[in-house]
Structures are given as structure tokens and as C-alpha cells.
Design an enzyme around this catalytic site. Sequence first.
Site, PDB file in Angstrom:
ATOM      1  N   GLY A  21       0.816  -1.206   0.000  1.00  0.00           N
ATOM      2  CA  GLY A  21       0.000   0.000   0.000  1.00  0.00           C
ATOM      3  C   GLY A  21       0.850   1.258   0.000  1.00  0.00           C
ATOM      4  CG  ASP A 206      -4.008  -3.055  13.631  1.00  0.00           C
ATOM      5  OD1 ASP A 206      -3.358  -2.513  12.722  1.00  0.00           O
ATOM      6  OD2 ASP A 206      -5.194  -3.397  13.501  1.00  0.00           O
TER       7      ASP A 206
HETATM    8  O1  LIG Z   1      -0.522  -1.467   4.863  1.00  0.00           O
HETATM    9  P1  LIG Z   1      -1.451  -1.382   3.677  1.00  0.00           P
HETATM   10  O2  LIG Z   1      -1.048  -2.278   2.584  1.00  0.00           O
HETATM   11  O3  LIG Z   1      -1.668   0.030   3.188  1.00  0.00           O
HETATM   12  O4  LIG Z   1      -2.870  -1.948   4.205  1.00  0.00           O
HETATM   13  C1  LIG Z   1      -3.659  -1.450   5.254  1.00  0.00           C
HETATM   14  O5  LIG Z   1      -3.217  -0.235   5.823  1.00  0.00           O
HETATM   15  C2  LIG Z   1      -4.026   0.867   5.343  1.00  0.00           C
HETATM   16  C3  LIG Z   1      -4.743   1.486   6.509  1.00  0.00           C
HETATM   17  O6  LIG Z   1      -3.856   1.954   7.454  1.00  0.00           O
HETATM   18  C4  LIG Z   1      -5.006   0.283   4.352  1.00  0.00           C
HETATM   19  O7  LIG Z   1      -4.475   0.440   3.060  1.00  0.00           O
HETATM   20  C5  LIG Z   1      -5.077  -1.148   4.783  1.00  0.00           C
HETATM   21  O8  LIG Z   1      -5.489  -2.054   3.804  1.00  0.00           O
HETATM   22  O1  LIG Z   2      -7.450  -1.724   7.310  1.00  0.00           O
HETATM   23  C1  LIG Z   2      -6.809  -2.025   8.311  1.00  0.00           C
HETATM   24  C2  LIG Z   2      -5.414  -2.271   8.275  1.00  0.00           C
HETATM   25  C3  LIG Z   2      -4.763  -2.606   9.410  1.00  0.00           C
HETATM   26  N1  LIG Z   2      -5.452  -2.684  10.552  1.00  0.00           N
HETATM   27  C4  LIG Z   2      -6.776  -2.458  10.605  1.00  0.00           C
HETATM   28  O2  LIG Z   2      -7.387  -2.545  11.662  1.00  0.00           O
HETATM   29  N2  LIG Z   2      -7.412  -2.128   9.483  1.00  0.00           N
END
Ligand SMILES: O=P(O)(O)O[C@H]1O[C@H](CO)[C@@H](O)[C@H]1O
Ligand SMILES: O=c1cc[nH]c(=O)[nH]1
Length: 237
Positions: A21, A206
Site C-alpha cells: 500500500g 494490530d
Molecule cells: O498497509 P497497507 O497495505 O496500506 O494496508 C492497510 O493499511 C491501510 C490502513 O492503514 C489500508 O491500506 C489497509 O489495507
Molecule cells: O485496514 C486495516 C489495516 C490494518 N489494521 C486495521 O485494523 N485495518
Amino acid sequence: MPTPHISAEPGAFAPDVLMPGDPRRATRIAETVLEDARLVTEVRGVLGYTGTWQGRPVSVMASGMGVPSISIYATELFRFYDVRRIVRIGTAGGMQRHLELGDVVIATAAHTDSGVSEHRIPGLHYSHVPHFGLAAAAFAAAADVPGARVHAGPVFTSDSFYAARPQLTEALVAHGTLAVEMEAAGLYAVADREQAEALAIMSISDFTFQAAELSAAEREQLFDHAVQIALRALAAA
Ligand SMILES: O=P(O)(O)O[C@H]1O[C@H](CO)[C@@H](O)[C@H]1O
Ligand SMILES: O=c1cc[nH]c(=O)[nH]1
């Protein structure tokens, strides 16, 4: 042939793309995992690189956050750059109590509340699933990545990071959903539409049911497990 969101020249991407991401993670993978990686696109700061891994050409490009964002990049890569396979390398919130921080989840399905998918094919609930061969190869490859704890199962691709929806979460947990993230369903549907292949592999960063902290070093290490599994799966499938 630049597209509205990718400035690379034709042929600049490998057929196989890793897709985190975060653009910084794309840079880190290019610098520490790939060989001879070169920057091929940087529109909007969404960085893309092409290099090799064990002699095979591989690209890495960020998706940004959410279904609309990954849908744009995946569509343009599949449709205009001859990319055939995209593996999302993401983070996710663990929903089941048997999961531990750093565990790797291979998303064998992605439930979603995404408005994009709601209107994909009017009149039905679309099934968001990965390419079977890629998913099977990833699960098998995990045995060759020391220290990786791997689970395969459904994830929830949410349109919202902050909305508290305890009833929805409870129902998804009761139906065996492993983790929540924000892109897998969009990637799977775009791959189907473009007659290409996709998989999402997430690292648990998390939990939905308790607070948890990961150090920077732990985050790097857990992320590496998913990258190593993805690269081995792409080479084997
Ligand atoms: O660490 P990435 O790949 O971004 O994935 C997660 O983290 C982001 C949210 O903080 C959202 O994109 C979710 O899908
Ligand atoms: O979309 C997300 C990514 C990481 N942790 C979350 O709780 N939600």
C-alpha cells in the site's frame, strides 16, 4: 503510452508485480529485496520499480489505500502494461484471537462493503477470490520461509478505517473472517475483469479486539515474511 496515473514507458513493468500500500515500502522492497531495481513511475508519489529476483523480472509498485485506489493502479497495469499477476503485500487487523502480531494471512476470499463492488454486476453479490494457483503456491512457499506463521482464509476488505461497527465485526468473526484490510476485494475483482491473476498476502499489524504495538524492527521483519512468500509463489506458480 503513459496512463493518467502511471508515467512508465511501454515494457517498463515486469509481468509480475508486488503491490504494497505504502510507496515507502515499495522503495524498501526495491532497494533491499530486488536486484538492479530502477524507478519506472512516480506519478502522485506512487512509486514503481522494476528489477529482478533470483534472475526473474519483478516489479514493485504501491497501491495507495482503499479499493478505488488499488482498482485504478491494477487496471492500468493489467490493461496497458501487460502485467499478468499482482500480489498485494499489505498489513491487516487481526479479527480472530488465535492470530498473533506478525502472522501472515493469505486471503482466500475477501468479503467487502465497498461501493465499487456493490455496483460491479447489478443483481448479485460478487465473489472476490484470488487466483487459486497463486494462493496454493503461496501457502506451499511459506514452508520455505523460516519463522513465518501462515494462515489461509477470508478477510474483510473495508471501505472505512475508523468506523466502529461492532455488530458487523462480530458477525464477520462468527463467520471465520481472519482479518480486516482495505484493498484485497478490489484487486481480486479487477484481476477477474482483466482476465489476469491476483493474490493478497497480509501481515497482522494490530487487532480489532485489543490494543497492540509493534516496534519498527518487528514491522520490518514481519513484512519481509510476506514478501518472501510472494516472490516464491510467483516463481513457483
Ligand atoms: O498497509 P497497507 O497495505 O496500506 O494496508 C492497510 O493499511 C491501510 C490502513 O492503514 C489500508 O491500506 C489497509 O489495507
Ligand atoms: O485496514 C486495516 C489495516 C490494518 N489494521 C486495521 O485494523 N485495518
